[in-house]
Design a protein around this motif. Sequence first.
Motif, PDB file in Angstrom:
ATOM      1  N   ASP A 140       2.667   8.333   6.795  1.00  0.00           N
ATOM      2  CA  ASP A 140       2.162   8.682   5.546  1.00  0.00           C
ATOM      3  C   ASP A 140       1.394   7.735   5.779  1.00  0.00           C
ATOM      4  O   ASP A 140      -0.208   8.527   5.057  1.00  0.00           O
ATOM      5  CB  ASP A 140       3.313   9.972   4.824  1.00  0.00           C
ATOM      6  CG  ASP A 140       2.761  11.511   5.551  1.00  0.00           C
ATOM      7  OD1 ASP A 140       3.156  11.911   6.059  1.00  0.00           O
ATOM      8  OD2 ASP A 140       4.376  11.981   4.498  1.00  0.00           O
ATOM      9  N   SER A 141       1.750   6.881   4.871  1.00  0.00           N
ATOM     10  CA  SER A 141       0.922   5.470   4.304  1.00  0.00           C
ATOM     11  C   SER A 141       0.173   5.809   5.173  1.00  0.00           C
ATOM     12  O   SER A 141      -1.020   4.751   4.847  1.00  0.00           O
ATOM     13  CB  SER A 141       2.189   5.027   3.533  1.00  0.00           C
ATOM     14  OG  SER A 141       2.856   5.454   2.351  1.00  0.00           O
ATOM     15  N   ILE A 142       0.364   4.426   6.662  1.00  0.00           N
ATOM     16  CA  ILE A 142       0.072   4.032   7.665  1.00  0.00           C
ATOM     17  C   ILE A 142      -1.057   5.061   7.898  1.00  0.00           C
ATOM     18  O   ILE A 142      -2.191   4.432   8.009  1.00  0.00           O
ATOM     19  CB  ILE A 142       0.891   3.647   8.281  1.00  0.00           C
ATOM     20  CG1 ILE A 142       1.548   2.313   8.350  1.00  0.00           C
ATOM     21  CG2 ILE A 142       0.111   3.026   9.096  1.00  0.00           C
ATOM     22  CD1 ILE A 142       3.417   2.665   9.425  1.00  0.00           C
ATOM     23  N   VAL A 143      -1.062   6.379   8.098  1.00  0.00           N
ATOM     24  CA  VAL A 143      -2.357   7.180   8.489  1.00  0.00           C
ATOM     25  C   VAL A 143      -2.974   7.154   7.069  1.00  0.00           C
ATOM     26  O   VAL A 143      -4.437   6.449   7.631  1.00  0.00           O
ATOM     27  CB  VAL A 143      -1.992   8.507   8.610  1.00  0.00           C
ATOM     28  CG1 VAL A 143      -3.226   9.656   8.868  1.00  0.00           C
ATOM     29  CG2 VAL A 143      -1.255   8.670   9.586  1.00  0.00           C
ATOM     30  N   THR A 144      -2.407   6.928   5.965  1.00  0.00           N
ATOM     31  CA  THR A 144      -3.567   7.105   4.675  1.00  0.00           C
ATOM     32  C   THR A 144      -4.485   5.987   5.197  1.00  0.00           C
ATOM     33  O   THR A 144      -5.501   6.216   4.633  1.00  0.00           O
ATOM     34  CB  THR A 144      -2.888   7.876   3.472  1.00  0.00           C
ATOM     35  OG1 THR A 144      -1.937   8.606   3.758  1.00  0.00           O
ATOM     36  CG2 THR A 144      -3.749   7.242   2.065  1.00  0.00           C
ATOM     37  N   ALA A 145      -3.920   4.699   4.954  1.00  0.00           N
ATOM     38  CA  ALA A 145      -5.099   3.701   5.255  1.00  0.00           C
ATOM     39  C   ALA A 145      -5.882   3.288   6.178  1.00  0.00           C
ATOM     40  O   ALA A 145      -6.281   2.511   6.566  1.00  0.00           O
ATOM     41  CB  ALA A 145      -3.844   2.410   4.763  1.00  0.00           C
ATOM     42  N   TYR A 146      -4.895   4.447   7.066  1.00  0.00           N
ATOM     43  CA  TYR A 146      -6.120   3.883   8.340  1.00  0.00           C
ATOM     44  C   TYR A 146      -7.190   3.651   8.438  1.00  0.00           C
ATOM     45  O   TYR A 146      -7.829   4.641   8.106  1.00  0.00           O
ATOM     46  CB  TYR A 146      -5.136   4.624   9.880  1.00  0.00           C
ATOM     47  CG  TYR A 146      -5.752   4.371  11.379  1.00  0.00           C
ATOM     48  CD1 TYR A 146      -5.365   4.307  11.868  1.00  0.00           C
ATOM     49  CD2 TYR A 146      -6.991   5.426  11.100  1.00  0.00           C
ATOM     50  CE1 TYR A 146      -6.100   3.034  12.983  1.00  0.00           C
ATOM     51  CE2 TYR A 146      -7.753   5.029  12.684  1.00  0.00           C
ATOM     52  CZ  TYR A 146      -7.739   4.301  13.428  1.00  0.00           C
ATOM     53  OH  TYR A 146      -7.775   4.259  14.779  1.00  0.00           O
ATOM     54  N   ALA A 147      -7.256   2.615   9.153  1.00  0.00           N
ATOM     55  CA  ALA A 147      -9.146   2.353   9.068  1.00  0.00           C
ATOM     56  C   ALA A 147      -9.636   1.432  10.728  1.00  0.00           C
ATOM     57  O   ALA A 147      -9.123   1.088  11.487  1.00  0.00           O
ATOM     58  CB  ALA A 147      -8.843   0.954   8.512  1.00  0.00           C
ATOM     59  N   PRO A 148     -10.239   2.244  11.441  1.00  0.00           N
ATOM     60  CA  PRO A 148     -10.343   2.481  12.895  1.00  0.00           C
ATOM     61  C   PRO A 148     -11.185   0.818  13.414  1.00  0.00           C
ATOM     62  O   PRO A 148     -10.460   0.290  14.466  1.00  0.00           O
ATOM     63  CB  PRO A 148     -11.390   3.037  13.454  1.00  0.00           C
ATOM     64  CG  PRO A 148     -11.495   4.372  12.055  1.00  0.00           C
ATOM     65  CD  PRO A 148     -11.395   3.606  11.466  1.00  0.00           C
ATOM     66  N   ASP A 149     -11.321   0.484  12.670  1.00  0.00           N
ATOM     67  CA  ASP A 149     -11.556  -1.024  12.673  1.00  0.00           C
ATOM     68  C   ASP A 149     -11.045  -2.154  12.455  1.00  0.00           C
ATOM     69  O   ASP A 149     -10.928  -3.456  12.785  1.00  0.00           O
ATOM     70  CB  ASP A 149     -13.438  -1.404  11.806  1.00  0.00           C
ATOM     71  CG  ASP A 149     -12.944  -1.714  10.529  1.00  0.00           C
ATOM     72  OD1 ASP A 149     -11.648  -0.508  10.169  1.00  0.00           O
ATOM     73  OD2 ASP A 149     -13.802  -2.069   9.623  1.00  0.00           O
ATOM     74  N   GLU A 150     -10.010  -1.808  12.237  1.00  0.00           N
ATOM     75  CA  GLU A 150      -9.129  -3.053  11.757  1.00  0.00           C
ATOM     76  C   GLU A 150      -7.607  -2.067  13.299  1.00  0.00           C
ATOM     77  O   GLU A 150      -6.760  -1.885  12.614  1.00  0.00           O
ATOM     78  CB  GLU A 150      -8.300  -3.005  10.774  1.00  0.00           C
ATOM     79  CG  GLU A 150      -8.759  -3.483   9.987  1.00  0.00           C
ATOM     80  CD  GLU A 150      -8.602  -3.367   8.388  1.00  0.00           C
ATOM     81  OE1 GLU A 150      -7.863  -4.281   8.148  1.00  0.00           O
ATOM     82  OE2 GLU A 150      -8.021  -2.118   7.496  1.00  0.00           O
ATOM     83  N   ARG A 151      -7.841  -2.194  14.295  1.00  0.00           N
ATOM     84  CA  ARG A 151      -7.134  -1.516  15.191  1.00  0.00           C
ATOM     85  C   ARG A 151      -6.219  -2.514  15.208  1.00  0.00           C
ATOM     86  O   ARG A 151      -5.261  -1.702  15.520  1.00  0.00           O
ATOM     87  CB  ARG A 151      -7.855  -1.121  16.770  1.00  0.00           C
ATOM     88  CG  ARG A 151      -8.305  -2.306  17.491  1.00  0.00           C
ATOM     89  CD  ARG A 151      -9.000  -1.613  18.114  1.00  0.00           C
ATOM     90  NE  ARG A 151      -9.848  -2.447  19.749  1.00  0.00           N
ATOM     91  CZ  ARG A 151     -10.476  -2.943  19.830  1.00  0.00           C
ATOM     92  NH1 ARG A 151     -11.116  -1.751  21.048  1.00  0.00           N
ATOM     93  NH2 ARG A 151     -10.896  -4.035  20.552  1.00  0.00           N
TER      94      ARG A 151
END
Length: 396
Positions: free
Chosen positions: A43-54
């Motif tokens: 949950d924490s990873i998905v919340t912070a996820y940003a496509p430009d930091e793949r």
Amino acid sequence: MIFNFKLRLAYTLALLVLSLPSWSQQDAADYKTVMQQVIARGDSIVTAYAPDERVKYGNAFSDLYFGGFEGEGLEFAVGQADQQAMIEIELGFSRLINAAVSGQPKSDVESQWRDLKAKLSVAPMIESATSSYWELVVQSLLILLREGVEALLVLAALLAYMRKAGAADRTRYVWLGAGAALVASVLTAWGLQTLIQNSGATREVIEGVTMIIAALLLSYVSFWLFSRREMQHWQNFVHDKLGSAIDNRNLLAIVSVAFFAVYREGAETILFYQALISGAGFQWEPIMVGFAIACALLLLVYVLIFMLSVKLPLKLFFTATAVLLFSLSVIFAGKSVLELQVSGWLPSTAINGIPTIGWLGLFPSLESVGLQLTFLIAPLIVYVLYRRVGQLNAPT
């Protein structure tokens, strides 16, 4: 002679299991608590996820699988309770990792995580620390039976073929190949446990590469057998010198098939027994009882295959053996892709309408289905060309 080889292999397997506690002394895990922690991390990873930091988030999801789900024993706990559920979770992780690595929009990653999270939340798990005597027996039995039956089918088919070919004195090489695979499995498991920090990803890569090699070798041997299924071809074959009937190249291929068939799951089987023994508080008796029953059942399967092969006519025997080995090559091909997808070596492109059937190696991804279709179609093309060349060269 052959019986002695079997006894040595069984004895070696027992020694492997007995040696496991010296590699790692773990306390029994509270799998439900660990699963909740894995879900919370996800949950924490998905919340912070940003496509430009793949790269960052691809590594984060990869660590969630290898360090959390697999590293904390959840793969073992779920796989022992429900193999199909474990495979579907593996598929979910491969798609999630692929979505992050390819920089897909956050909404797509969230969708992938919701599907995976739902599977994780309801996944059945064993509880080794509180398992009864007979529950541990069954768990131990299923580890060896599930991981060993495919290898046993390959070994039995190869050994039956060599006897039919009049090369019974060479069957020892097949057993030597299987024995070498056991030794290699021990070394691999020890290396993964003590030398390689990211043992999860490395293990998946080893399994994937080993399976694809086994699939290629099985495909070759099955085609070679099928091309000689005609009685007249085989009679010419067996009346020739034995060195020509099973020449060094084909003998090497057969021994290699035996090696990779055993090795492809050997290290994982050892690590699974380690997890079971540690999680059960080192209750040796029920685990060894289950191990012994599994060995007896595998031996029974081997004897039945051998008895059946003796009664089959040559043409039917070679056709059936070729079909069995070829089917296993297609199954191994599909499974190899899944392992390489989870490790991040291959992308995972979902296909709608394809079911997940783990024992057939059938998974709903373009890469997996594509490789299996290649294995199915390529030999047919080769066989058609082989027959056409044979007809052109036939005397008129």
